[in-house]
Design a protein around this motif. Structure first.
Motif, PDB file in Angstrom:
ATOM      1  N   THR A  14      19.356 -40.321   6.728  1.00 22.90           N
ATOM      2  CA  THR A  14      19.634 -41.399   7.682  1.00 22.90           C
ATOM      3  C   THR A  14      20.929 -42.122   7.325  1.00 22.90           C
ATOM      4  O   THR A  14      21.734 -42.453   8.198  1.00 22.90           O
ATOM      5  CB  THR A  14      18.466 -42.394   7.711  1.00 22.90           C
ATOM      6  OG1 THR A  14      17.286 -41.725   8.179  1.00 22.90           O
ATOM      7  CG2 THR A  14      18.758 -43.560   8.640  1.00 22.90           C
ATOM      8  N   LEU A  17      23.769 -39.965   8.395  1.00 21.54           N
ATOM      9  CA  LEU A  17      23.980 -40.063   9.839  1.00 21.54           C
ATOM     10  C   LEU A  17      24.772 -41.321  10.180  1.00 21.54           C
ATOM     11  O   LEU A  17      25.728 -41.267  10.973  1.00 21.54           O
ATOM     12  CB  LEU A  17      22.630 -40.083  10.563  1.00 21.54           C
ATOM     13  CG  LEU A  17      22.707 -40.305  12.080  1.00 21.54           C
ATOM     14  CD1 LEU A  17      23.422 -39.149  12.762  1.00 21.54           C
ATOM     15  CD2 LEU A  17      21.314 -40.504  12.664  1.00 21.54           C
ATOM     16  N   PHE A  18      24.410 -42.420   9.577  1.00 15.06           N
ATOM     17  CA  PHE A  18      25.116 -43.675   9.833  1.00 15.06           C
ATOM     18  C   PHE A  18      26.582 -43.558   9.443  1.00 15.06           C
ATOM     19  O   PHE A  18      27.478 -44.000  10.166  1.00 15.06           O
ATOM     20  CB  PHE A  18      24.441 -44.809   9.067  1.00 15.06           C
ATOM     21  CG  PHE A  18      25.057 -46.156   9.312  1.00 15.06           C
ATOM     22  CD1 PHE A  18      25.147 -46.675  10.595  1.00 15.06           C
ATOM     23  CD2 PHE A  18      25.553 -46.903   8.257  1.00 15.06           C
ATOM     24  CE1 PHE A  18      25.712 -47.921  10.835  1.00 15.06           C
ATOM     25  CE2 PHE A  18      26.125 -48.144   8.471  1.00 15.06           C
ATOM     26  CZ  PHE A  18      26.202 -48.651   9.766  1.00 15.06           C
ATOM     27  N   ILE A 274      13.581 -45.357   8.798  1.00 17.18           N
ATOM     28  CA  ILE A 274      14.670 -44.518   8.295  1.00 17.18           C
ATOM     29  C   ILE A 274      14.166 -43.265   7.577  1.00 17.18           C
ATOM     30  O   ILE A 274      14.974 -42.439   7.157  1.00 17.18           O
ATOM     31  CB  ILE A 274      15.603 -45.303   7.353  1.00 17.18           C
ATOM     32  CG1 ILE A 274      14.884 -45.747   6.088  1.00 17.18           C
ATOM     33  CG2 ILE A 274      16.232 -46.475   8.072  1.00 17.18           C
ATOM     34  CD1 ILE A 274      15.802 -46.378   5.071  1.00 17.18           C
ATOM     35  N   LEU A 279      16.154 -40.163  13.258  1.00 23.00           N
ATOM     36  CA  LEU A 279      17.291 -40.537  12.412  1.00 23.00           C
ATOM     37  C   LEU A 279      17.503 -39.573  11.236  1.00 23.00           C
ATOM     38  O   LEU A 279      18.592 -39.009  11.096  1.00 23.00           O
ATOM     39  CB  LEU A 279      17.136 -41.978  11.914  1.00 23.00           C
ATOM     40  CG  LEU A 279      17.214 -43.071  12.987  1.00 23.00           C
ATOM     41  CD1 LEU A 279      17.074 -44.445  12.359  1.00 23.00           C
ATOM     42  CD2 LEU A 279      18.523 -42.979  13.764  1.00 23.00           C
ATOM     43  N   PRO A 280      16.499 -39.351  10.370  1.00 22.27           N
ATOM     44  CA  PRO A 280      16.737 -38.387   9.288  1.00 22.27           C
ATOM     45  C   PRO A 280      16.928 -36.963   9.793  1.00 22.27           C
ATOM     46  O   PRO A 280      17.661 -36.173   9.184  1.00 22.27           O
ATOM     47  CB  PRO A 280      15.479 -38.509   8.411  1.00 22.27           C
ATOM     48  CG  PRO A 280      14.452 -39.109   9.292  1.00 22.27           C
ATOM     49  CD  PRO A 280      15.181 -39.987  10.252  1.00 22.27           C
ATOM     50  N   ALA A 282      18.475 -36.082  12.619  1.00 22.45           N
ATOM     51  CA  ALA A 282      19.881 -35.999  13.014  1.00 22.45           C
ATOM     52  C   ALA A 282      20.794 -36.058  11.802  1.00 22.45           C
ATOM     53  O   ALA A 282      21.890 -35.479  11.806  1.00 22.45           O
ATOM     54  CB  ALA A 282      20.216 -37.122  13.993  1.00 22.45           C
ATOM     55  N   GLY A 283      20.346 -36.731  10.751  1.00 27.01           N
ATOM     56  CA  GLY A 283      21.155 -36.826   9.548  1.00 27.01           C
ATOM     57  C   GLY A 283      21.380 -35.501   8.846  1.00 27.01           C
ATOM     58  O   GLY A 283      22.357 -35.341   8.111  1.00 27.01           O
ATOM     59  N   SER A 286      24.748 -34.161   9.659  1.00 26.66           N
ATOM     60  CA  SER A 286      25.831 -35.146   9.548  1.00 26.66           C
ATOM     61  C   SER A 286      27.151 -34.515   9.112  1.00 26.66           C
ATOM     62  O   SER A 286      28.217 -34.937   9.569  1.00 26.66           O
ATOM     63  CB  SER A 286      25.428 -36.258   8.576  1.00 26.66           C
ATOM     64  OG  SER A 286      25.107 -35.711   7.306  1.00 26.66           O
TER      65      SER A 286
END
Length: 350
Positions: A14, A17-18, A274, A279-280, A282-283, A286
């Motif tokens: 996560t 990803l951010f 998170i 989120l994770p 998609a991470g 990254s």
């Protein structure tokens, strides 16, 4: 297995990803500036994303050598992690440039062997050769961090993190003073990325009980002090064509504070928000997002009207990243594991 070991991949993905989203936002906002995005770009989100990437790298790399460091296996896995997707991205822009499908890289039809060689070896910035893929400048720093980490483990073993945390800020301070003495700008931001990885390594040391919380917060204070000094020298006293002092100081302050807040706060680190869901997931792509989004941006700008360029660029980034991960990045990781297992089996039977 402790909670930090069992849950680390989810919250780290996560965070990755951010970091990738921050870089993508920076580049899209620069290509398509608006009244809303201009002040946000001044905060340096792209720099913040890259600093966060290196903090994460410093935190996760030690997990790979918990059972001991095999230098050959370490090198194989790291190269197979970085290079397959990078080479695939170069192939895409080369074909796009040669065929006219991607005008941004049309010049590659006349590019000589030396420029290609320098870019493939990731030494373009050190030999004064223009980058073919702009975001690739971080990859050589990542590889240098891997080499430095492996050397420190082999040379200093359990003291590796302590030695790096003592020597590297001294080197950065020395480089800053040399820059002032020579009245010449030295690109201090790049070696400082390695220092960010070392700080991430210290967070790992804390989580494994090898560093006290007091010493860790002291390390954070030293990091902030050194980074403020080096950034003031590199971007305040001297200037950079693309990054202002505020775009440097802000990210180098916010990124480590955010990283510490999430990694050191159990409630945040283990939260379902998170550690599960999109989120994770998609991470995990990254790295593909980071490396392939410039191709998506170029294609969107070339083929679509201005009002559609940003949403199309985001959609293309997602599509390219999923394909890049499934077709290149993940197979590259598996190749690294296979080569390591093959090396191990040969060593056993020898």
């Amino acid at each position: 297995m402790s909670s930090i070991e069992s849950s680390r991949l989810a919250f780290v993905d996560t965070l990755r990803l951010f970091a990738a989203v921050l870089v993508v936002f920076q580049h899209l906002a620069e290509r398509h500036p608006t009244v809303t995005t201009r002040p946000l770009v001044e905060l340096g989100p792209g720099v913040m994303g890259v600093v966060l990437f290196f903090l994460i790298s410093g935190y996760v790399i030690p997990f790979s050598v918990r059972k001991g460091l095999d230098p050959a296996a370490f090198i194989i896995r790291r190269i197979c992690r970085i290079y397959p997707l990078f080479l695939a991205a170069l192939c895409v822009v080369a074909i796009g440039g040669w065929t006219g499908l991607l005008d941004q890289w049309a010049y590659l039809a006349d590019t000589g062997l030396w420029r290609w060689t320098a870019n493939i070896l990731l030494i373009q910035d050190f030999v004064g050769v223009p980058a073919i893929l702009g975001v690739s400048w971080t990859l050589i720093i990542e590889l240098i961090w891997y080499a430095l980490f492996a050397f420190a483990i082999l040379a200093f073993k359990e003291r590796a993190a302590d030695v790096l945390a003592l020597v590297f800020p001294a080197i950065l301070l020395g480089l800053g003073l040399i820059s002032l003495w020579l009245d010449t700008r030295i690109p201090l931001g790049r070696p400082a990325m390695i220092y960010a990885a070392i700080l991430g390594y210290q967070v790992y040391q804390f989580h494994t009980g090898k560093l006290s919380r007091t010493r860790l917060y002291g390390a954070l204070g030293v990091f902030l002090g050194v980074s403020w000094f080096t950034n003031y020298v590199a971007f305040g006293i001297f200037t950079h064509p693309h990054i202002t002092l505020s775009q440097a100081l802000g990210p180098w302050t916010i990124a480590p504070l955010l990283f510490f807040a999430i990694t050191l706060t159990d409630r945040l680190r283990t939260s379902g928000f998170i550690n599960s869901g999109i989120l994770p997931l998609a991470g995990t792509i990254s790295y593909s997002i980071y490396l392939l989004h410039p191709i998506a941006n170029a294609a969107a700008d070339q083929y679509f009207a201005e009002m559609f360029q940003v949403p199309v660029a985001l959609a293309l980034t997602l599509i390219l990243s999923v394909l890049g991960y499934r077709l290149v990045e993940r197979p590259g990781i598996e190749l690294g594991r296979y080569l390591v297992s093959l090396k191990t089996s040969r060593a056993v039977t020898a």
